[in-house]
Design an enzyme around this catalytic site. Structure first.
Site, PDB file in Angstrom:
ATOM      1  N   MET A   1      65.503  12.854  62.653  1.00  0.00           N
ATOM      2  CA  MET A   1      64.348  12.251  61.853  1.00  0.00           C
ATOM      3  C   MET A   1      64.634  12.370  60.380  1.00  0.00           C
ATOM      4  SD  MET A   1      61.567  12.602  59.916  1.00  0.00           S
ATOM      5  CE  MET A   1      61.799  14.522  59.758  1.00  0.00           C
ATOM      6  N   THR A 154      66.643  16.425  51.109  1.00  0.00           N
ATOM      7  CA  THR A 154      68.076  16.707  51.589  1.00  0.00           C
ATOM      8  C   THR A 154      67.851  17.778  52.557  1.00  0.00           C
ATOM      9  OG1 THR A 154      68.686  16.330  49.387  1.00  0.00           O
ATOM     10  CG2 THR A 154      70.098  17.550  50.807  1.00  0.00           C
ATOM     11  N   PHE A 190      63.631  19.881  49.779  1.00  0.00           N
ATOM     12  CA  PHE A 190      64.542  20.347  50.899  1.00  0.00           C
ATOM     13  C   PHE A 190      64.077  20.677  52.251  1.00  0.00           C
ATOM     14  CE2 PHE A 190      65.977  21.149  46.710  1.00  0.00           C
ATOM     15  CZ  PHE A 190      67.057  20.350  46.628  1.00  0.00           C
ATOM     16  N   LYS A 191      64.763  20.367  53.411  1.00  0.00           N
ATOM     17  CA  LYS A 191      64.175  20.360  54.627  1.00  0.00           C
ATOM     18  C   LYS A 191      65.112  21.534  55.350  1.00  0.00           C
ATOM     19  CE  LYS A 191      63.892  17.135  58.724  1.00  0.00           C
ATOM     20  NZ  LYS A 191      64.221  15.749  59.177  1.00  0.00           N
ATOM     21  N   ILE A 192      64.114  22.523  55.678  1.00  0.00           N
ATOM     22  CA  ILE A 192      64.579  23.555  56.089  1.00  0.00           C
ATOM     23  C   ILE A 192      63.881  23.855  57.511  1.00  0.00           C
ATOM     24  CG2 ILE A 192      64.434  26.198  55.757  1.00  0.00           C
ATOM     25  CD1 ILE A 192      64.295  25.364  52.753  1.00  0.00           C
TER      26      ILE A 192
END
Length: 394
Positions: A1, A154, A190-192
């Site tokens: 996704m 990101t 930021f995707k964590i």
């Protein structure tokens, strides 16, 4: 996704725009965009069902976009200028898509990463490949940031999911690279992964003013801990939780929802939404893994809905009389925070031990599966980079 992000001055994921973008890498996995429907903007702000002049018909997509922001998950891109995306996400899957095509406008961003002298000077192959991956993400992200008005999200390497300091260091590395491309932190998110270590990294990063998006959330405990940490966005995978519930049992949270006759995924979204608004957290809630139009109608009022192209096409093709009331009312409103009954255990200050104890088998299995998929994608990128290095003209 993939995900679309807005400027920090707005609660929206979207940049101010009335355009609907359509963008992917043809047969490759896409970078997604935000979808806005300008005619419904005022109605959404007012919290009312769509209204329009007598005799005017609207599509179901117009109707639902009046209550929640719609983020297409898979779209087709043929003309960047005609269907301009408002924002984008950079991920390993996107890099694979770019690298697999003979000619895209972002191919040079990958070639430049593979020609980077700092990476090439690293002796250990694994460190060199990881450097290429980080540089490529930032290079492609910077190109996107200069072409879209909204934010670029990101993805952080899932192999760092259980390393708080590793996550923070990687975010700072990416921020430094983006700054070299004249992209400020206000344009980024930021995707964590929502492990405890990821949640703690989110807390520390948000305290620096760096906005984070926690993914792979499958339990109330994860979402509540993320909200307490100040995460900007929390993403719940509605369909994946439902799929697990159909084939398994023994998860207390899911079993409780099923006993009440509720869909487990939708019930979790409602509970988390109520918790966030009851406690006044800044966190925005996103629903992903949406399976059908009824899911969309059931989620109206949530901050963001990620929907597949086939569902969006169905909504777009369905014209409805604006006076019809059947699905066009918000199911989630801030008021439910006052009405929802939480246990004392659910209102605690979450820590690593309480989170581990509260995560049931569904969250544990789904989180592990999601991480494995992301790790495999990152490895595939590095393997590909190892095969094509050095790039042309280097």
């Amino acid at each position: 996704m993939a995900l679309s992000i807005s400027t920090s001055t707005s609660s929206s994921l979207l940049a101010p725009s009335g355009q609907v973008g359509r963008w992917s890498w043809r047969s490759a996995r896409p970078a997604t965009f935000s979808l806005t429907r300008r005619p419904l903007a005022a109605r959404a702000a007012a919290g009312n069902a769509p209204a329009s002049p007598v005799g005017e018909f609207v599509t179901e997509l117009d109707a639902v976009a009046g209550f929640s922001e719609i983020v297409p998950d898979t779209v087709v891109f043929d003309d960047f200028e005609k269907f301009a995306p408002t924002a984008a996400t950079v991920s390993s899957s996107l890099l694979l898509g770019i690298a697999s095509l003979p000619d895209t406008k972002f191919k040079s961003a990958i070639d430049t990463a593979l020609a980077d002298g700092e990476c090439n000077a690293l002796e250990k192959p694994e460190a060199r490949l990881s450097c290429y991956l980080t540089k490529a993400l930032a290079n492609v992200g910077a190109e996107l940031a200069h072409q879209v008005p909204g934010r670029v999200s990101t993805e952080i390497d899932a192999r760092l999911a259980y390393d708080t300091q590793g996550i923070i260091q990687r975010v700072h590395e990416l921020l430094n690279l983006y700054n070299q491309h004249d992209v400020s932190s206000e344009r980024l998110l930021f995707k964590i992964p929502a492990t405890w270590q990821g949640i703690e990294a989110s807390r520390l990063l948000e305290s620096e003013g760096i906005q984070t998006h926690l993914t792979f959330v499958y339990s109330f405990a994860q979402a509540a801990a993320a909200a307490q940490a100040g995460a900007s966005v929390v993403q719940i995978f509605v369909g994946r939780i439902r799929d697990w519930a159909r084939n398994h049992s023994g998860d207390p949270e899911i079993d409780e929802a099923l006993k009440k006759g509720e869909d487990a995924g939708l019930a979790l979204v409602k509970k988390v939404y109520a918790y966030i608004h009851r406690n006044g957290y800044k966190t925005k809630l996103m629903a992903a893994a949406v399976r059908n139009k009824q899911d969309v109608f059931s989620l109206l009022g949530i901050d963001y809905i990620i929907a597949p192209l086939k569902i969006l096409q169905s909504l777009e093709e369905s014209v409805t009389d604006p006076d019809e009331k059947y699905g066009y009312v918000p199911k989630l409103t801030p008021a439910i925070g006052k009405m929802y009954n939480f246990t004392e255990e659910e209102l605690v200050k979450w820590d690593q031990l309480s989170l581990a104890a509260a995560m049931g088998p569904a969250a544990e299995e789904l989180l592990a599966s999601g991480l494995e998929g992301y790790v495999n994608q990152a490895r595939r990128v590095e393997e590909l980079f190892g095969k094509i290095w050095p790039p042309p003209n280097v």
